[in-house]
Design a protein around this motif. Sequence first.
Motif, PDB file in Angstrom:
ATOM      1  N   HIS A 194     -35.523  29.032 -53.942  1.00 15.33           N
ATOM      2  CA  HIS A 194     -35.048  28.748 -52.583  1.00 15.33           C
ATOM      3  C   HIS A 194     -33.666  29.350 -52.363  1.00 15.33           C
ATOM      4  N   GLU A 195     -32.770  29.165 -53.334  1.00 14.58           N
ATOM      5  CA  GLU A 195     -31.426  29.722 -53.195  1.00 14.58           C
ATOM      6  C   GLU A 195     -31.460  31.257 -53.187  1.00 14.58           C
ATOM      7  N   VAL A 196     -32.337  31.831 -53.996  1.00 15.01           N
ATOM      8  CA  VAL A 196     -32.509  33.286 -53.968  1.00 15.01           C
ATOM      9  C   VAL A 196     -33.058  33.711 -52.611  1.00 15.01           C
ATOM     10  N   GLY A 197     -33.870  32.850 -52.007  1.00 14.38           N
ATOM     11  CA  GLY A 197     -34.360  33.127 -50.653  1.00 14.38           C
ATOM     12  C   GLY A 197     -33.222  33.308 -49.673  1.00 14.38           C
ATOM     13  N   HIS A 198     -32.165  32.520 -49.822  1.00 15.76           N
ATOM     14  CA  HIS A 198     -30.986  32.693 -48.961  1.00 15.76           C
ATOM     15  C   HIS A 198     -30.304  34.031 -49.233  1.00 15.76           C
ATOM     16  N   HIS A 199     -30.350  34.479 -50.482  1.00 19.19           N
ATOM     17  CA  HIS A 199     -29.789  35.796 -50.805  1.00 19.19           C
ATOM     18  C   HIS A 199     -30.603  36.889 -50.121  1.00 19.19           C
TER      19      HIS A 199
ATOM     20  N   PHE B 286     -26.335  25.456 -54.547  1.00 18.66           N
ATOM     21  CA  PHE B 286     -26.082  26.121 -53.270  1.00 18.66           C
ATOM     22  C   PHE B 286     -25.910  27.617 -53.465  1.00 18.66           C
ATOM     23  N   TYR B 287     -26.074  28.338 -52.383  1.00 14.18           N
ATOM     24  CA  TYR B 287     -25.859  29.782 -52.346  1.00 14.18           C
ATOM     25  C   TYR B 287     -24.676  30.063 -51.432  1.00 14.18           C
ATOM     26  N   CYS B 288     -23.785  30.945 -51.870  1.00 14.10           N
ATOM     27  CA  CYS B 288     -22.629  31.326 -51.063  1.00 14.10           C
ATOM     28  C   CYS B 288     -22.781  32.783 -50.637  1.00 14.10           C
ATOM     29  N   PRO B 289     -23.009  33.046 -49.356  1.00 19.62           N
ATOM     30  CA  PRO B 289     -23.154  34.431 -48.897  1.00 19.62           C
ATOM     31  C   PRO B 289     -21.875  35.236 -49.035  1.00 19.62           C
ATOM     32  N   GLY B 290     -20.723  34.555 -49.093  1.00 18.67           N
ATOM     33  CA  GLY B 290     -19.449  35.256 -49.188  1.00 18.67           C
ATOM     34  C   GLY B 290     -19.296  36.058 -50.467  1.00 18.67           C
ATOM     35  N   ASP B 291     -19.854  35.558 -51.573  1.00 18.84           N
ATOM     36  CA  ASP B 291     -19.791  36.301 -52.842  1.00 18.84           C
ATOM     37  C   ASP B 291     -21.179  36.626 -53.398  1.00 18.84           C
ATOM     38  N   GLN B 292     -22.231  36.234 -52.625  1.00 19.88           N
ATOM     39  CA  GLN B 292     -23.616  36.504 -53.001  1.00 19.88           C
ATOM     40  C   GLN B 292     -23.939  35.951 -54.397  1.00 19.88           C
ATOM     41  N   LYS B 293     -23.550  34.691 -54.584  1.00 13.99           N
ATOM     42  CA  LYS B 293     -23.805  34.021 -55.857  1.00 13.99           C
ATOM     43  C   LYS B 293     -24.492  32.682 -55.618  1.00 13.99           C
ATOM     44  N   LEU B 294     -25.354  32.307 -56.577  1.00 10.49           N
ATOM     45  CA  LEU B 294     -25.981  30.995 -56.599  1.00 10.49           C
ATOM     46  C   LEU B 294     -25.184  30.114 -57.552  1.00 10.49           C
TER      47      LEU B 294
ATOM     48  N   LEU C 272     -33.834  28.470 -40.636  1.00 10.16           N
ATOM     49  CA  LEU C 272     -33.289  29.268 -41.729  1.00 10.16           C
ATOM     50  C   LEU C 272     -33.736  28.706 -43.077  1.00 10.16           C
ATOM     51  N   GLU C 273     -33.669  27.388 -43.216  1.00 14.01           N
ATOM     52  CA  GLU C 273     -34.023  26.752 -44.479  1.00 14.01           C
ATOM     53  C   GLU C 273     -35.523  26.818 -44.749  1.00 14.01           C
ATOM     54  N   LEU C 274     -36.324  26.639 -43.713  1.00 13.12           N
ATOM     55  CA  LEU C 274     -37.766  26.725 -43.903  1.00 13.12           C
ATOM     56  C   LEU C 274     -38.177  28.148 -44.269  1.00 13.12           C
ATOM     57  N   GLN C 275     -37.475  29.123 -43.730  1.00 11.16           N
ATOM     58  CA  GLN C 275     -37.751  30.507 -44.127  1.00 11.16           C
ATOM     59  C   GLN C 275     -37.413  30.728 -45.597  1.00 11.16           C
ATOM     60  N   ALA C 276     -36.326  30.116 -46.071  1.00 12.27           N
ATOM     61  CA  ALA C 276     -35.979  30.216 -47.485  1.00 12.27           C
ATOM     62  C   ALA C 276     -37.052  29.559 -48.349  1.00 12.27           C
ATOM     63  N   ASP C 277     -37.646  28.464 -47.868  1.00  8.01           N
ATOM     64  CA  ASP C 277     -38.763  27.849 -48.577  1.00  8.01           C
ATOM     65  C   ASP C 277     -39.956  28.799 -48.613  1.00  8.01           C
TER      66      ASP C 277
ATOM     67  N   THR D  37     -37.299  36.461 -60.304  1.00  9.41           N
ATOM     68  CA  THR D  37     -36.988  36.718 -58.894  1.00  9.41           C
ATOM     69  C   THR D  37     -36.454  38.129 -58.702  1.00  9.41           C
ATOM     70  N   GLU D  38     -35.710  38.627 -59.660  1.00  5.61           N
ATOM     71  CA  GLU D  38     -35.193  40.000 -59.577  1.00  5.61           C
ATOM     72  C   GLU D  38     -36.346  40.997 -59.535  1.00  5.61           C
ATOM     73  N   ASP D  39     -37.331  40.796 -60.410  1.00  2.44           N
ATOM     74  CA  ASP D  39     -38.480  41.700 -60.458  1.00  2.44           C
ATOM     75  C   ASP D  39     -39.284  41.636 -59.161  1.00  2.44           C
ATOM     76  N   VAL D  40     -39.529  40.410 -58.689  1.00  2.86           N
ATOM     77  CA  VAL D  40     -40.340  40.218 -57.493  1.00  2.86           C
ATOM     78  C   VAL D  40     -39.672  40.827 -56.263  1.00  2.86           C
ATOM     79  N   TRP D  41     -38.399  40.515 -56.071  1.00  2.49           N
ATOM     80  CA  TRP D  41     -37.741  40.974 -54.843  1.00  2.49           C
ATOM     81  C   TRP D  41     -37.385  42.457 -54.889  1.00  2.49           C
ATOM     82  N   THR D  42     -37.190  42.996 -56.063  1.00  2.51           N
ATOM     83  CA  THR D  42     -37.011  44.445 -56.168  1.00  2.51           C
ATOM     84  C   THR D  42     -38.277  45.156 -55.683  1.00  2.51           C
ATOM     85  N   ALA D  43     -39.428  44.638 -56.109  1.00  3.93           N
ATOM     86  CA  ALA D  43     -40.706  45.227 -55.695  1.00  3.93           C
ATOM     87  C   ALA D  43     -40.979  44.989 -54.209  1.00  3.93           C
ATOM     88  N   GLN D  44     -40.676  43.786 -53.719  1.00  2.00           N
ATOM     89  CA  GLN D  44     -40.899  43.472 -52.305  1.00  2.00           C
ATOM     90  C   GLN D  44     -40.027  44.336 -51.401  1.00  2.00           C
TER      91      GLN D  44
END
Length: 280
Positions: free
Chosen positions: A159-164, A123-131, A194-199, A82-89
């Motif tokens: 999916h959780e990375v999608g929330h990130h 779960f994903y927590c936006p407060g600390d940006q951690k899964l 929001l959740e369907l977008q993460a999917d 996911t790191e490789d994919v989203w860095t490129a995206q």
Amino acid sequence: MKLQGRRTSSNVEDRRGKGGKTIIGGGIGGIIIILIVTLLGGNPSELLNGTTSTTTESSAPYQATAEEQELANMVSVVLASTEDVWTAQFKKQGLTYKNPTLVLYNDSVNSACGTASSAVGPFYCPGDQKLYIDLSFYDELQQKFKAPGDFAMAYVIAHEVGHHVQTLLGTMDKIQSTRQNMSETQYNKVQVKLELQADYLAGVWAHDAQGTNLLEEGDLEEALTAASAVGDDTLQKQGQGYVVPDSFTHGTSEQRKRWFYKGFESGTIAGGDTFNASSL
């Protein structure tokens, strides 16, 4: 998945054996509600407010089984992908991607969103940006949700990375800022989008991961089975025997499968605007 020889992520924080056992007030019914609402992307802090918890520290060192260590390695490989994919995206959009941290825990964990037990699910927590993931959820996917296979778990992580990704793009903040002006039913509908977008974003990752030969035959079907297994309608039927559409927060099984597959076919961020879609 073809895991052998692939890089693992350096952004995994292993807290297994370091947390305590948290008992959330409200009884079994409350825990079931938390599981249904937060599974694969919910914000546990919204549900933990107003509950009580008791935490006890474990003195014995944590001993992971060989199977669990193999699963931890798989999770790390998926995160690295996911790191490789989203860095490129993000680079395509002229943006810089910031890698999230994935926290492995067992029993309970403290996050910027509060303290949660493993009953909450990943779960994903936006407060600390951690899964946050208790690896025992892999067994739940196979046994309770009838969604076996390593790529089913990969879908969960994606999916959780999608929330990130949504957090980095500012989508999370926009949604939270509108909440105070909405009724619960209205906000639930926004939450579904929001959740369907993460999917969808999980599907975008799978599209690009396929290009790196990570996927094997049958992997896509495993992800679609997992997406279907955690639809609101399916979970409510299993939990209470009937569905209440106004209380949906993640989307139906059909919607979750469809938006994941749409992202898989598209492979671009642009096609996942669930908020302005004519229909979900």
